[in-house]
Design a protein around this motif. Structure first.
Motif, short mmCIF file in Angstrom:
data_model
loop_
_atom_site.label_atom_id
_atom_site.label_comp_id
_atom_site.label_asym_id
_atom_site.label_seq_id
_atom_site.Cartn_x
_atom_site.Cartn_y
_atom_site.Cartn_z
N LEU A 143 0.89 -1.16 0.08
CA LEU A 143 0.14 -0.08 0.13
C LEU A 143 0.98 1.32 -0.03
CD1 LEU A 143 -2.67 -0.88 2.63
CD2 LEU A 143 -2.90 -1.27 0.15
N ASN A 144 2.10 1.07 -0.26
CA ASN A 144 3.19 2.19 0.05
C ASN A 144 2.70 3.22 -1.10
OD1 ASN A 144 5.42 3.82 0.81
ND2 ASN A 144 6.50 2.73 -1.08
N ASP A 145 2.55 3.01 -2.18
CA ASP A 145 2.00 4.12 -3.27
C ASP A 145 0.73 4.55 -3.14
OD1 ASP A 145 4.82 3.93 -4.19
OD2 ASP A 145 4.07 2.41 -5.74
N ILE A 146 -0.30 4.00 -2.28
CA ILE A 146 -1.40 4.13 -2.37
C ILE A 146 -1.91 5.21 -1.17
CG2 ILE A 146 -3.80 3.28 -1.94
CD1 ILE A 146 -3.14 0.84 -3.36
N ILE A 147 -1.33 4.96 -0.09
CA ILE A 147 -1.59 5.49 1.28
C ILE A 147 -0.68 6.81 1.16
CG2 ILE A 147 -1.69 5.70 3.65
CD1 ILE A 147 -2.38 2.90 3.96
N GLN A 148 -1.16 7.98 1.34
CA GLN A 148 -0.39 9.27 1.61
C GLN A 148 -0.15 9.81 3.00
OE1 GLN A 148 1.23 10.52 -1.52
NE2 GLN A 148 0.85 8.50 -2.14
N GLY A 149 -1.37 9.32 3.82
CA GLY A 149 -1.06 9.94 4.97
C GLY A 149 -2.28 9.18 6.03
N VAL A 150 -1.90 9.24 7.30
CA VAL A 150 -2.76 8.69 8.29
C VAL A 150 -3.00 9.43 9.35
CG1 VAL A 150 -3.18 6.46 9.96
CG2 VAL A 150 -2.09 6.26 7.54
N PHE A 151 -4.03 9.77 9.55
CA PHE A 151 -4.48 11.14 10.51
C PHE A 151 -5.31 10.48 11.61
CE2 PHE A 151 -3.77 12.83 6.39
CZ PHE A 151 -2.69 13.77 6.67
N GLY A 152 -5.16 11.07 13.04
CA GLY A 152 -6.26 10.65 13.95
C GLY A 152 -5.61 9.88 14.96
N LEU A 153 -4.39 9.18 14.74
CA LEU A 153 -3.60 8.47 15.74
C LEU A 153 -3.39 9.40 16.71
CD1 LEU A 153 -1.42 6.31 13.29
CD2 LEU A 153 -3.45 5.47 14.58
N ASP A 154 -2.87 10.44 16.57
CA ASP A 154 -2.54 11.53 17.58
C ASP A 154 -3.53 12.62 17.33
OD1 ASP A 154 -1.15 14.00 18.20
OD2 ASP A 154 0.53 12.74 18.41
N ASN A 155 -4.09 13.08 18.66
CA ASN A 155 -5.09 13.83 18.67
C ASN A 155 -4.71 15.27 19.49
OD1 ASN A 155 -5.02 12.79 21.44
ND2 ASN A 155 -7.31 12.03 21.35
N ARG A 156 -3.44 15.68 19.54
CA ARG A 156 -3.06 16.62 20.26
C ARG A 156 -3.65 17.96 19.44
NH1 ARG A 156 3.21 16.51 19.15
NH2 ARG A 156 3.06 14.37 19.08
N PRO A 157 -3.98 19.08 20.22
CA PRO A 157 -4.32 20.43 19.72
C PRO A 157 -3.35 20.68 18.26
CG PRO A 157 -4.20 20.62 22.09
CD PRO A 157 -3.57 19.42 21.65
N GLN A 158 -3.99 20.88 17.25
CA GLN A 158 -3.08 21.22 16.21
C GLN A 158 -2.95 22.59 15.87
OE1 GLN A 158 -1.27 18.93 13.84
NE2 GLN A 158 -0.70 21.18 13.63
N ALA A 159 -3.81 23.43 15.88
CA ALA A 159 -3.87 24.95 15.72
C ALA A 159 -4.35 25.62 16.84
CB ALA A 159 -4.86 24.96 14.32
N LYS A 160 -4.18 27.07 16.50
CA LYS A 160 -4.60 28.06 17.51
C LYS A 160 -5.52 29.42 16.71
CE LYS A 160 -0.77 27.97 20.75
NZ LYS A 160 0.21 28.60 21.63
N PRO A 161 -6.59 29.65 17.33
CA PRO A 161 -7.20 30.72 16.71
C PRO A 161 -6.16 32.16 16.74
CG PRO A 161 -8.07 30.48 18.99
CD PRO A 161 -7.00 29.29 18.75
N HIS A 162 -6.44 32.64 15.57
CA HIS A 162 -5.51 34.02 15.65
C HIS A 162 -6.37 35.32 15.79
CE1 HIS A 162 -2.29 31.42 14.21
NE2 HIS A 162 -2.78 31.14 13.11
N PHE A 163 -6.86 35.47 17.03
CA PHE A 163 -7.42 36.70 17.38
C PHE A 163 -6.98 37.11 18.73
CE2 PHE A 163 -9.73 33.74 20.21
CZ PHE A 163 -10.42 34.63 21.20
N ARG A 164 -7.03 38.69 19.06
CA ARG A 164 -6.83 39.18 20.17
C ARG A 164 -7.47 40.14 20.85
NH1 ARG A 164 -1.00 38.85 20.98
NH2 ARG A 164 -0.38 36.92 19.84
#
Length: 541
Positions: A143-164
């Motif tokens: 499946l090496n050429d087929i699978i490009q990414g696997v998401f959801g194993l790690d559920n740490r916060p990824q992003a922050k909102p950009h407001f002040r």
């Protein structure tokens, strides 16, 4: 069972000051998103997007969702192989989104561990706890050429909102209403947005990774503003939902800011809010859901969440960038906030960084200014930089190369060692300084808010107006914006200030023309609309 090999770009490292607590319960149920190749379609899609970019907005024929799915979705044979893989490891196929190239698998933690050769554990960090793993994900070699990414194993916060927030709980006062802060409609007037445009046929998508809004706040805000209330539609993605916390200093402030600014400047617009978990899997699914939403069909998407490029896995950046490429083919304009921590983007390593997804070459990156004006006229506008209290993000991407449409913008090399030539951020700008911020109503309280989070919905509203006036989606607008000349007077060129918020990292300075603080500048809405709809001019270029 098949031999497993390392999935390139999937590596996760332990965050600083984090520690492992214990292994995940082997019976805990977990969902993961498998991202598939679309190599056969990729080059054709790229050619099509490039051809679309060269055409006047009025002559663009974007793909319908059905056309896209038929031509550019994931290969059915590839999907079948993923289903076989799931069956082999005792996993269930929860969802298949062929146009987006995603398959969601679920199963017990011990089966997930075995399928992807990871050791899922619980980790503790001073700011958050999360489930995750260290090192790479592994996949069967066939499946090496087929699978490009696997998401959801790690559920740490990824992003922050950009407001002040400006003085977090400060009430409006008489002098604020007319001076230091603005209603979004007053900012639109200063930027000469086309007036009296009914945007009820337009839909803006909002990506939100937490928090929520109260309907009574939205109703009260637009009643007081005297602007048609937006049609609001909540869309739950991967379990996310509209859940106001009661604290406007958190994600609630972001959600409400986005809605109130965009809908105030584009009266009557439909706003589809995609609520998702703040993880790489949630963020990706929110974006692909919005882009491929055949029911609401947003023609503009506003994203006010992000993180420095260095804090993303390679597979996350690759998958999300492909989604933005898909958006270009479908005629969806994506507006992203460029960040609120100056040239460092909040990374304390002595180097300059830019924010992703703003650095994707398929989005309109939105930087920030400090805007002063009165009675509908701008008196002064400079780069937003309040030092440690916030400054506009901007700089040179460490990931993406210089796009063709930026080649004549005199984008400088990176100030980092090596002087890399790359994608310049941002593309455009708008009022972001909390000192000259926007008056909003959240969780029953009135606030003044700034940040580049305000600029993404401000531009999304303008794009919705442009789409309404030309009678079709503008789509990927960046190449056209960079073709405009100073004679078009479509932008207010910001020439004063820099985005060095720490006095330690170095920074980029404003200058005539494009710069890595405010891009091409802030908009003159009427002139921009005129320039973009002048087909003859662009055909001759």
């Amino acid at each position: 069972m098949a031999n497993h090999i390392r999935l390139e770009g999937s590596e996760r490292i332990l965050p600083k000051n984090a520690r492992k607590i214990d292994a995940v319960d082997p019976n805990e149920r977990i969902s993961v998103t498998v991202y598939l190749r679309r190599d056969e379609a990729k080059s054709k899609l790229e050619t099509m997007v490039n051809e679309l970019s060269d055409r006047p907005l009025s002559e663009r024929q974007h793909l319908s969702h059905e056309e896209f799915a038929d031509t550019y979705g994931a290969n059915s044979e590839d999907i079948k192989k993923i289903e076989e893989f799931a069956n082999e490891y005792g996993l269930e196929v929860e969802d298949v989104n062929a146009p987006a190239g995603t398959v969601v698998l679920s199963g017990k933690a011990n089966a997930i561990n075995e399928a992807f050769k990871v050791e899922l554990a619980h980790y503790e960090h001073p700011d958050f706890n999360y489930r995750g793993h260290t090192g790479h994900v592994y996949i069967p070699d066939h499946l090496n050429d087929i699978i490009q990414g696997v998401f959801g194993l790690d559920n740490r916060p990824q992003a922050k909102p950009h407001f002040r927030m400006f003085q977090e709980t400060r009430e409006f006062s008489a002098n604020q209403s007319s001076g230091a802060s603005y209603k979004p409609t007053e900012v639109a007037k200063l930027y000469d947005y086309p007036e009296n445009i009914d945007c009820s046929k337009q839909c803006i998508g909002m990506i939100e990774l937490g928090g929520g809004y109260r309907k009574e706040d939205i109703q009260a805000y637009f009643k007081k503003l005297g602007v048609t209330e937006p049609q609001l539609i909540d869309i739950s993605v991967a379990g996310g939902e509209n859940k106001p916390t009661g604290d406007p200093n958190g994600p609630d402030g972001e959600v409400v800011l986005d809605i109130e600014i965009a809908a105030a400047v584009a009266p009557g617009v439909k706003v589809a809010v995609y609520f998702a978990p703040n993880t790489d899997a949630g963020f990706l699914k929110a974006i692909t859901t919005a882009i491929h939403d055949k029911k609401n069909k947003p023609s503009v998407i506003s994203i006010s969440w992000g993180a420095p490029e260095s804090q993303w896995s390679q597979q996350s950046i690759k998958a999300m960038n492909q989604a933005f490429h898909d958006a270009a083919a479908l005629g969806v304009t994506v507006c992203c906030a460029s960040g609120d921590n100056g040239a460092s983007d909040g990374v304390n390593d002595g180097k300059a960084h830019v924010d992703f997804p703003a650095s994707s070459p398929y989005v309109l990156a939105c930087g920030g200014t400090k805007l002063e004006g009165k009675n509908g006229t701008i008196s002064q506008e400079v780069v937003w930089n309040e030092g440690n209290n916030g400054a506009t993000g901007g700089g040179i991407s460490d990931v993406f190369d210089l796009p063709k449409w930026q080649e004549k913008a005199d984008v400088p090399p990176s100030i980092n060692p090596g002087s890399r030539k790359g994608r310049g951020v941002p593309d455009v700008a708008g009022d972001a300084d909390p000192v000259t911020g926007y008056q909003i109503l959240a969780d029953g309280q009135q606030f003044v808010v700034g940040g580049t989070s305000a600029v993404a919905p401000l531009w999304a509203g303008l794009i919705a107006i442009i789409n309404e006036k030309i009678g079709k989606p503008a789509g990927f607008i960046n190449p056209k914006l960079y073709q405009l000349s100073s004679q078009d007077k479509a932008f207010h060129d910001i020439t004063s200030g820099d985005n060095d918020s720490t006095d330690e990292h170095g920074a980029y300075k404003a200058r005539h023309g494009w710069d890595a603080c405010t891009g091409l500048g802030s908009p003159d809405g009427v002139n921009l609309l005129k320039a973009l709809t002048d087909s003859a001019k662009h055909l001759s270029k």
